[in-house]
Design a protein around this motif. Structure first.
Motif, mmCIF file in Angstrom:
data_model
loop_
_atom_site.group_PDB
_atom_site.id
_atom_site.type_symbol
_atom_site.label_atom_id
_atom_site.label_comp_id
_atom_site.label_asym_id
_atom_site.label_seq_id
_atom_site.Cartn_x
_atom_site.Cartn_y
_atom_site.Cartn_z
ATOM 1 N N ALA A 137 0.801 -1.228 0.000
ATOM 2 C CA ALA A 137 0.000 0.000 0.000
ATOM 3 C C ALA A 137 0.834 1.278 0.000
ATOM 4 C CB ALA A 137 -0.957 -0.007 1.190
ATOM 5 N N HIS A 138 2.151 1.122 0.084
ATOM 6 C CA HIS A 138 2.992 2.335 0.034
ATOM 7 C C HIS A 138 4.395 1.942 -0.411
ATOM 8 C CE1 HIS A 138 4.232 6.436 1.692
ATOM 9 N NE2 HIS A 138 5.370 5.865 1.313
ATOM 10 N N ALA A 139 4.726 2.300 -1.628
ATOM 11 C CA ALA A 139 6.046 1.957 -2.148
ATOM 12 C C ALA A 139 6.426 2.956 -3.237
ATOM 13 C CB ALA A 139 6.028 0.548 -2.715
ATOM 14 N N HIS A 140 7.670 2.843 -3.685
ATOM 15 C CA HIS A 140 8.175 3.775 -4.704
ATOM 16 C C HIS A 140 8.810 2.962 -5.831
ATOM 17 C CE1 HIS A 140 7.473 7.134 -1.946
ATOM 18 N NE2 HIS A 140 7.824 6.270 -1.015
ATOM 19 N N ILE A 141 8.036 2.748 -6.866
ATOM 20 C CA ILE A 141 8.433 1.835 -7.936
ATOM 21 C C ILE A 141 9.707 2.291 -8.649
ATOM 22 C CG2 ILE A 141 7.711 0.915 -10.193
ATOM 23 C CD1 ILE A 141 4.785 1.136 -9.042
ATOM 24 N N ASP A 298 1.793 3.294 -5.518
ATOM 25 C CA ASP A 298 3.025 4.066 -5.644
ATOM 26 C C ASP A 298 2.829 5.410 -4.939
ATOM 27 O OD1 ASP A 298 5.711 4.270 -7.411
ATOM 28 O OD2 ASP A 298 4.746 6.229 -7.184
ATOM 29 N N ALA A 299 3.685 5.655 -3.930
ATOM 30 C CA ALA A 299 3.469 6.820 -3.065
ATOM 31 C C ALA A 299 4.148 8.081 -3.595
ATOM 32 C CB ALA A 299 3.937 6.487 -1.662
ATOM 33 N N GLY A 300 3.767 8.463 -4.813
ATOM 34 C CA GLY A 300 4.234 9.742 -5.305
ATOM 35 C C GLY A 300 5.012 9.666 -6.592
ATOM 36 N N VAL A 355 -3.567 11.601 -4.767
ATOM 37 C CA VAL A 355 -2.346 12.408 -4.745
ATOM 38 C C VAL A 355 -1.645 12.221 -3.412
ATOM 39 C CG1 VAL A 355 -3.203 14.145 -6.350
ATOM 40 C CG2 VAL A 355 -3.557 14.473 -3.885
ATOM 41 N N LYS A 356 -0.362 12.477 -3.442
ATOM 42 C CA LYS A 356 0.455 12.372 -2.240
ATOM 43 C C LYS A 356 0.953 13.765 -1.868
ATOM 44 C CE LYS A 356 4.041 10.601 0.352
ATOM 45 N NZ LYS A 356 5.211 10.006 -0.272
ATOM 46 N N LEU A 357 0.744 14.130 -0.621
ATOM 47 C CA LEU A 357 1.293 15.383 -0.107
ATOM 48 C C LEU A 357 2.269 15.032 1.009
ATOM 49 C CD1 LEU A 357 -1.988 17.523 0.141
ATOM 50 C CD2 LEU A 357 -0.387 17.387 -1.767
ATOM 51 N N GLU A 459 -0.179 8.589 5.358
ATOM 52 C CA GLU A 459 0.888 7.637 5.039
ATOM 53 C C GLU A 459 1.887 7.633 6.192
ATOM 54 O OE1 GLU A 459 0.628 5.677 2.289
ATOM 55 O OE2 GLU A 459 -1.302 6.707 2.077
ATOM 56 N N HIS A 460 2.131 6.501 6.746
ATOM 57 C CA HIS A 460 3.055 6.232 7.867
ATOM 58 C C HIS A 460 2.350 6.291 9.229
ATOM 59 C CE1 HIS A 460 5.982 6.314 4.755
ATOM 60 N NE2 HIS A 460 5.916 7.618 4.584
ATOM 61 N N ALA A 461 1.664 7.413 9.530
ATOM 62 C CA ALA A 461 0.979 7.547 10.836
ATOM 63 C C ALA A 461 1.880 6.997 11.945
ATOM 64 C CB ALA A 461 -0.363 6.805 10.791
ATOM 65 N N SER A 524 5.416 -1.368 2.471
ATOM 66 C CA SER A 524 6.819 -1.545 2.839
ATOM 67 C C SER A 524 7.590 -0.240 2.763
ATOM 68 C CB SER A 524 7.469 -2.535 1.884
ATOM 69 O OG SER A 524 7.568 -1.941 0.594
ATOM 70 N N ASP A 525 7.095 0.695 1.914
ATOM 71 C CA ASP A 525 7.853 1.915 1.607
ATOM 72 C C ASP A 525 9.144 1.566 0.863
ATOM 73 O OD1 ASP A 525 8.201 4.622 1.425
ATOM 74 O OD2 ASP A 525 8.754 4.927 3.518
ATOM 75 N N PHE A 526 9.109 0.418 0.106
ATOM 76 C CA PHE A 526 10.348 0.119 -0.615
ATOM 77 C C PHE A 526 10.666 1.258 -1.565
ATOM 78 C CE2 PHE A 526 7.488 -2.363 -3.667
ATOM 79 C CZ PHE A 526 7.793 -1.661 -4.837
HETATM 80 ZN ZN LIG Z 1 7.330 6.666 1.048
#
Ligand SMILES: [Zn+2]
Length: 631
Positions: A137-141, A298-300, A355-357, A459-461, A524-526
């Motif tokens: 649910a949160h990663a950076h491809i 993808d987180a952004g 969108v990601k802020l 995201e993260h909390a 994972s925030d990979f």
């Molecule tokens: Zn991230």
């Protein structure tokens, strides 16, 4: 009249073979096509009309994440969707009844015309299990692919980073021979080194191979960059202050080569070429499939990357579901810079509706914005990268335009500010949209209706006051968390935060139990952490590092905040689907939903914690088709 006609007909010359009446000729051609099809189908496999098959587990180890039938023996797939879940006996019965319902002639004709419609049933090994396709649910491809060029995660000292960078240069003759070519990589983490504090630009100058080259290495959390002296020379004069970031300086005021958060954008790294982007993208996709991921949030992604993804989608080059959060670093509204796409492309794999802020930095680089100063660095409370007013205006406009808003918040100040914004806007929305919402949901449900529609995410909390943990749940905000952050940070988090603040940090069970929809999407925030989603599963359920230790021993770090295995699996499947508006299509093995599933070689729902980490993916199936491994 008729007689006349007969006479007329007699006068006509008899039809020659080339003048056979049209209808008869057409019939003849059709029969020929039909017969030749029957004949050819014996030799050439014809396209499969309905790709139909079942996968069964004799031990009933198919975990569906469907609360009606949580565990089944078999799933059947027709085309790209699940057509049946249940017992093996019932499946056999269904197939038998279906076979009886058609005559032998129909069966023969269908099998000739549409070829292999026979229903194949495969059985997984007795130890193996099947789960719904895993989501991150949160990663950076793209950053992951980029980082894989020169990965520094495993480095245990500064010297190791330098050695690895040198090895990279030696293995790339083009870079070796061209001293002006940029060297970029990432993954270093000074908290793992014996050296204290950040590294220095001058560290690169200690080696003749590295000296004089433009080098930019990003910290594991991507919230800090470490550059070489050559890069500082290229950059020339630097601003004394950077809004939402900082340039680390020594006691004489000279930059040390470390740029934090917004200051990182000052570094003049070359833009990615199309060829590089394709490599970064493909690398991550292949790796993700091999780990059982069928969906990534993808987180952004910048407008440029989104255009690249759009082209990939059109060409059918996206092998899994991508839920992209658009991102532009700007205080001005940028909603018009990104396209709104839902199930877009040849396979319908690309969706852009969020969108990601960004609010603050990260804990590892003392960038997380805290309400009180850091316990181990009392001269700072972290970095707020945006002002509350700017964020408020952006969120308001994005919601107005129908975008889901997902905001990066690590520190308790960042979370507090964003909850204030969400709360105010939800209450405003309550008043502004009363008429519209009232028609569909009725009085009393107004506020909830908006939240369900907008599905705001944090995201993260990561670090919250107890009061804000409750407020997150009362407002129905989705907390999108990364369990491996807890186990990576646990060795230093309490030193940074002190004994009180730590109680509201990485509080996954508290967040889940209070969530009105009972959702906690996991990611994972990979490349900050590994792409392997089972590391997240392990961290969520064990609260242990991969070697089975924690600051609180082998029982796990603040183990009361661990999730159960069923909760963690749901977090990686159905909850992630909910967070991307796709819970009716994805996230569980339910008839009618998309056939995305994974076969794992062992039962992660039962094996001891340490064995979870040995799990191998046997097959990853997307849209009913094997995308990795074999059935
Ligand atoms: Zn991230």
């Amino acid at each position: 009249m008729s007689k006349d006609l007969e006479l007329e007909d007699l006068k006509k010359p008899s039809p020659s073979p080339s003048r056979i009446p049209q209808r008869t000729f057409l019939k003849f051609v059709l029969i020929c096509i039909f017969l030749s099809t029957l004949w050819i189908s014996n030799y050439i496999p014809l396209p499969i009309y309905h790709h139909e098959y079942s996968v069964c587990s004799e031990s009933g180890s198919i975990y569906t994440v469907d609360e009606v039938t949580p565990q089944v023996e078999c799933i059947s797939i027709v085309g790209s969707r699940i057509s049946y879940t249940g017992s093996s006996k019932e499946l056999q019965g269904r197939l038998y009844r279906r076979a009886q319902a058609v005559s032998w002639l129909q069966r023969w004709l269908v099998s000739r015309l549409f070829s292999r419609v026979s229903h194949k049933i495969s059985y997984v090994n007795s130890d193996a299990i099947i789960v719904p396709g895993l989501a991150d649910a949160h990663a950076h491809i793209m950053i992951n692919g980029f980082k894989m060029q020169l990965e520094l995660d495993s480095c245990k000292s500064l010297a190791e980073v330098l050695e690895q960078t040198k090895a990279y240069i030696y293995s790339h003759p083009d870079i070796y021979n061209n001293k002006s070519q940029w060297i970029e990589g990432g993954g270093w983490d000074q908290t793992k080194w014996p050296e204290t504090g950040f590294p220095h630009a001058a560290d690169f100058d200690t080696d003749p191979l590295l000296r004089g080259r433009p080098i930019a290495l990003h910290r594991v959390d991507a919230h800090a960059s470490w550059v070489s002296t050559r890069v500082l020379e290229i950059m020339g004069d630097l601003p004394t202050k950077v809004k939402g970031g900082s340039i680390v300086r020594d006691s004489s005021g000279n930059p040390t080569g470390i740029f934090l958060d917004n200051a990182m954008s000052l570094i003049p790294v070359p833009e990615w070429t199309d060829e590089q982007m394709t490599t970064f993208f493909d690398t991550t996709m292949n790796l993700a499939l091999s780990y059982g991921l069928t969906s990534i949030h993808d987180a952004g992604s910048s407008p440029k990357i989104i255009q690249f993804m759009k082209k990939q989608a059109e060409a059918g080059n996206i092998p899994m579901r991508l839920y992209i959060m658009g991102h532009v670093s700007s205080d001005e509204y940028w909603g018009s810079q990104i396209p709104r796409l839902i199930d877009y492309g040849k396979h319908g794999h690309l969706t852009i509706r969020s969108v990601k802020l960004v609010t603050d930095g990260a804990l590892g680089s003392w960038g997380a914005a805290l309400l009180e100063p850091y316990s181990d660095k009392p001269d700072t409370s972290g970095i707020m990268r945006s002002t509350p007013k700017t964020l408020f205006n952006l969120v308001k406009q994005f919601w107005k335009d129908g975008w889901q808003v997902n905001i990066h918040c690590i520190g308790d100040r960042a979370n507090h500010v964003v909850l204030d914004i969400y709360q105010e806007l939800i209450e405003m929305g309550h008043n502004e949209t009363t008429t519209m919402i009232a028609n569909t949901t009725g009085e009393g449900e107004l506020m909830k209706a908006n939240v369900t529609e907008w599905r705001p995410r944090i995201e993260h909390a990561q670090i919250m006051t107890m009061k804000d943990l409750r407020r997150t749940n009362e407002l129905g905000i989705i907390a999108s968390v990364q369990p491996t952050h807890a186990t990576s940070d646990m060795w230093y988090a309490e030193t940074r935060l002190g004994p009180n603040r730590i109680k509201g940090a990485y509080a996954y069970r508290t967040l889940l139990y209070g969530s009105p929809k009972h959702v906690i999407p996991l990611g994972s925030d990979f490349p900050v952490e590994s792409v392997n989603p089972l590391l997240g599963f392990y961290a969520a359920v064990s609260r242990l590092s991969v070697d089975g230790t924690s600051p609180h021993g082998d029982g796990g770090w603040y183990a009361s905040e661990a999730l159960t295995r069923a909760q963690a699996l749901k977090g990686m499947t159905l909850d992630a689907a909910y967070a991307s508006f796709t819970e009716h299509e994805l996230g569980s093995l339910t008839p009618g939903k998309k056939a995305d599933f994974v076969i794992l070689d062992r039962n992660i729902m039962q094996v001891p914690f340490k064995d979870i980490l040995k799990t191998k993916v046997v097959a990853t199936v997307v849209d009913g088709k094997v995308a990795y491994g074999a059935l």
